[in-house]
Design an enzyme around this catalytic site. Structure first.
Site, PDB file in Angstrom:
ATOM      1  N   CYS A 195       0.811  -1.221   0.000  1.00  8.66           N
ATOM      2  CA  CYS A 195       0.000   0.000   0.000  1.00  8.66           C
ATOM      3  C   CYS A 195       0.846   1.273   0.000  1.00  8.66           C
ATOM      4  O   CYS A 195       0.300   2.379   0.002  1.00  8.66           O
ATOM      5  CB  CYS A 195      -0.960  -0.019   1.175  1.00  8.66           C
ATOM      6  SG  CYS A 195      -1.980  -1.500   1.143  1.00  8.66           S
ATOM      7  N   HIS A 225      -2.574   7.988   6.031  1.00  9.53           N
ATOM      8  CA  HIS A 225      -2.748   6.666   5.420  1.00  9.53           C
ATOM      9  C   HIS A 225      -3.963   5.965   6.007  1.00  9.53           C
ATOM     10  O   HIS A 225      -4.595   5.152   5.329  1.00  9.53           O
ATOM     11  CB  HIS A 225      -1.498   5.816   5.648  1.00  9.53           C
ATOM     12  CG  HIS A 225      -1.635   4.424   5.103  1.00  9.53           C
ATOM     13  ND1 HIS A 225      -1.604   4.158   3.748  1.00  9.53           N
ATOM     14  CD2 HIS A 225      -1.838   3.223   5.712  1.00  9.53           C
ATOM     15  CE1 HIS A 225      -1.761   2.854   3.549  1.00  9.53           C
ATOM     16  NE2 HIS A 225      -1.915   2.276   4.722  1.00  9.53           N
ATOM     17  N   HIS A 237     -10.149   1.794   0.665  1.00  6.80           N
ATOM     18  CA  HIS A 237      -8.700   1.662   0.574  1.00  6.80           C
ATOM     19  C   HIS A 237      -8.327   1.062  -0.787  1.00  6.80           C
ATOM     20  O   HIS A 237      -8.705  -0.064  -1.102  1.00  6.80           O
ATOM     21  CB  HIS A 237      -8.206   0.783   1.717  1.00  6.80           C
ATOM     22  CG  HIS A 237      -6.717   0.629   1.782  1.00  6.80           C
ATOM     23  ND1 HIS A 237      -5.843   1.427   1.082  1.00  6.80           N
ATOM     24  CD2 HIS A 237      -5.941  -0.239   2.498  1.00  6.80           C
ATOM     25  CE1 HIS A 237      -4.600   1.059   1.330  1.00  6.80           C
ATOM     26  NE2 HIS A 237      -4.637   0.045   2.180  1.00  6.80           N
TER      27      HIS A 237
END
Lengths: 435, 121
Positions: free
Chosen positions: A179, A317, A354
């Site tokens: 990620c 994040h 996400h």
């Protein structure tokens, strides 16, 4: 991670979005300002009563089929069979996002194919299509191997497809830090520009929204089991219970300021610096104290030549997992608390879900829009901030003030942390007016 | 007007996204074993894989037309076609014979020659 003041200045001079909150810049800005999410009920395995019921869906496309002939996309885009045959589902989204970005940046075919134009990508590949092709191989006892099965499914698929289509000659490279992948791509693109080795780098991140790519994370119990799209993704909230997956694609252009100015391209933001670190802690879980991410932030802030007190906004994040958000909250307190700074902090994953390896290019795009349009996205879906967020400024609604310095945090499996520092450019307002 | 020959589930699945005329030619060959239908099907399948598409139907090209040099067929596309011919017609096209295929006629002849006995009869 090079010094902010020396040599060419990398700027963001083109954007393209295929996301759950909008399929172009205008839609995305409207969603970010209004904190309008793109989450919806979603069946990862149709007909199965799974505990995970929500996803950040991409509207206007249908890529559910494992055969490209059955995919559907908005009329404004045109694809030939030859182009589609080597694409995974997210490759279709990537092509559309790149088309937008090329038009936005006013890139010509000649510039795309120039020796100083590169392409950096982030994608986890397509386990969805790979499953189909591997099943074919096993079922046929090795007789049937899809000729383009590897090209369309492994994690370099965006490189192969986009690099060949646009005749990229400067550099083609994929980044693989889960990620944090796209943030790494942007960071290293900035270094290439600063070093004068490339004038511009296309950054493209994309992911499939399939059971294969996303529901697999339920094996780690990382996904939210909240069935309500309005509250399933709630970063930093005490009641958060996991992330909500999304797919799509985002493209942005990192370019030498002088090159962008000479072409009259819009300049959304300057990428002032970046930093990275590694937790050295666990294969999947962030360092519980956030020490790694804090070091990445400190490195990035130092590299950008700014102070924590100058940071106006942090696009976190935070994915809405209990452990990850806690780690990031503590990292933010470490960096900003010690300096007595209180930047606005929000995670736009509350709105989008996400996007995995696409996430950081998507959110860097959001930061560029916040800088050029003059607003700070609020923390959507936040009702009760988690105790570890004490002292952090998490605005519940969008702030109508123009940030000057913005941090984009990213973390990936294995403890990769990347932080980008973006700054408002003197031409940022012009970019907004071009929209 | 309804297709004169039924389209099997196998054809429908294998030929997703193909033009109706191509599917119809394959269905006709599947039902009748007729060699003319096979020729039409082979040409239609090749034509569908050409990029850019040929300016006129492939059936109007001479049999001596070169697949690579004149029609632009690449090696990956040739593998795609081989798998289709094998799946649709049962023709086994071994690599050592494929390397000798240069023209449209070569391809047609190889597919005809490699049909399984049941269909060939």
């Amino acid at each position: 991670m090079s010094a902010a003041t020396a040599g060419p200045r990398p700027v963001i001079s083109g954007l393209g979005f295929i996301t759950s909150i909008g399929n172009d810049r205008t839609e995305v800005v409207a969603s970010l300002r209004a904190l309008r999410h793109g989450l919806a009920p979603f069946e990862y395995l149709p007909g199965c009563d799974l505990p995970v019921k929500v996803a950040g869906t991409v509207k206007g496309f249908d890529t559910r089929s494992d055969h490209f002939s059955e995919w559907r996309w908005p009329e404004r885009y045109h694809f030939t069979r030859e182009r589609l045959r080597s694409l995974p589902p997210h490759g279709l989204h990537a092509c559309c996002a790149v088309e937008q970005m090329i038009a936005d940046a006013r890139l010509t075919p000649e510039l795309l194919a120039a020796a100083d134009t590169g392409l950096f990508t982030a994608s986890a590949g397509s386990p969805f299509l790979q499953r189909r092709y591997l099943n074919l191989m096993y079922e046929s006892q090795g007789e049937r191997l899809a000729p383009l099965g590897v090209i369309s499914t492994i994690s370099g698929t965006l490189n192969f497809n986009l690099g060949a289509h646009y005749h990229i000659r400067g550099a083609v490279c994929g980044f693989n830090s889960a990620c944090a992948s796209a943030a790494h791509a942007i960071g290293y693109a900035c270094d290439e520009v600063r070093l004068g080795r490339l004038q511009r780098v296309l950054i493209v991140g994309a992911e499939d929204l399939t059971a294969d790519s996303v529901y697999s994370f339920h094996g780690l119990r990382a996904l939210s089991r909240n069935p309500d799209p309005d509250t399933a993704s709630r970063p930093f909230d005490a009641a958060r219970d996991g992330f909500v997956g999304t797919g799509g694609a985002v493209a942005l252009l990192v370019e030498n300021e002088a090159s962008a100015l000479a072409r009259g391209a819009p300049i959304y933001a300057e990428v002032r610096g970046w930093g990275q670190s590694a937790d050295g802690y666990n294969v999947a879980i962030s360092d519980p104290e956030g020490a790694g991410l804090a070091r990445a932030m400190e490195t990035a802030i130092r590299a950008a030549g700014v102070t924590p007190g100058e940071v106006d906004y942090v696009n976190a994040h935070a994915t809405s997992t209990p452990a990850g958000d806690r780690s990031e909250a503590l990292a933010l307190r470490t960096v900003f608390g010690a300096a007595g700074a209180r930047p606005a902090i929000s995670s736009t994953k509350a709105l989008t879900g996400h996007g995995l390896s696409m996430a950081s290019v998507m959110e860097t795009g959001f930061c560029a829009l916040a800088l050029s349009e003059g607003f700070i996205p609020g923390q959507a879906h936040l009702v009760t901030p988690a105790p570890e967020c004490e002292g952090l400024h998490l605005p519940r609604s969008t702030e109508s003030r123009a940030p000057r310095i913005v941090l984009k945090n990213s973390s990936g499996f294995g403890g990769s942390n990347v932080v980008l520092v973006l700054a408002r450019h003197e031409r940022s307002s012009d970019a907004a007016r071009c929209a | 007007m309804a297709d004169p020959y039924p389209v099997s589930e196998k054809l429908r699945t294998t030929l997703r996204g193909f033009p109706a005329a191509t599917i119809a030619a394959c269905a006709e060959f599947e039902a009748t074993g007729d060699r003319a239908a096979l020729d039409r099907a082979v040409l239609a399948l090749v034509e569908h894989h050409l990029s850019p598409p040929p300016p006129r139907p492939l059936s109007t090209y001479p049999g001596s037309t070169k697949l690579v040099a004149e029609l632009g067929l690449d090696s990956i596309t040739m593998v795609e076609l081989v798998f289709l011919f094998e799946d649709l017609f049962g023709a086994k096209l071994p690599q050592d014979k494929l390397v000798a295929v240069v023209t449209i006629d070569d391809l047609r002849a190889l597919v005809q020659a490699q049909l399984p006995p049941r269909v060939a009869s």
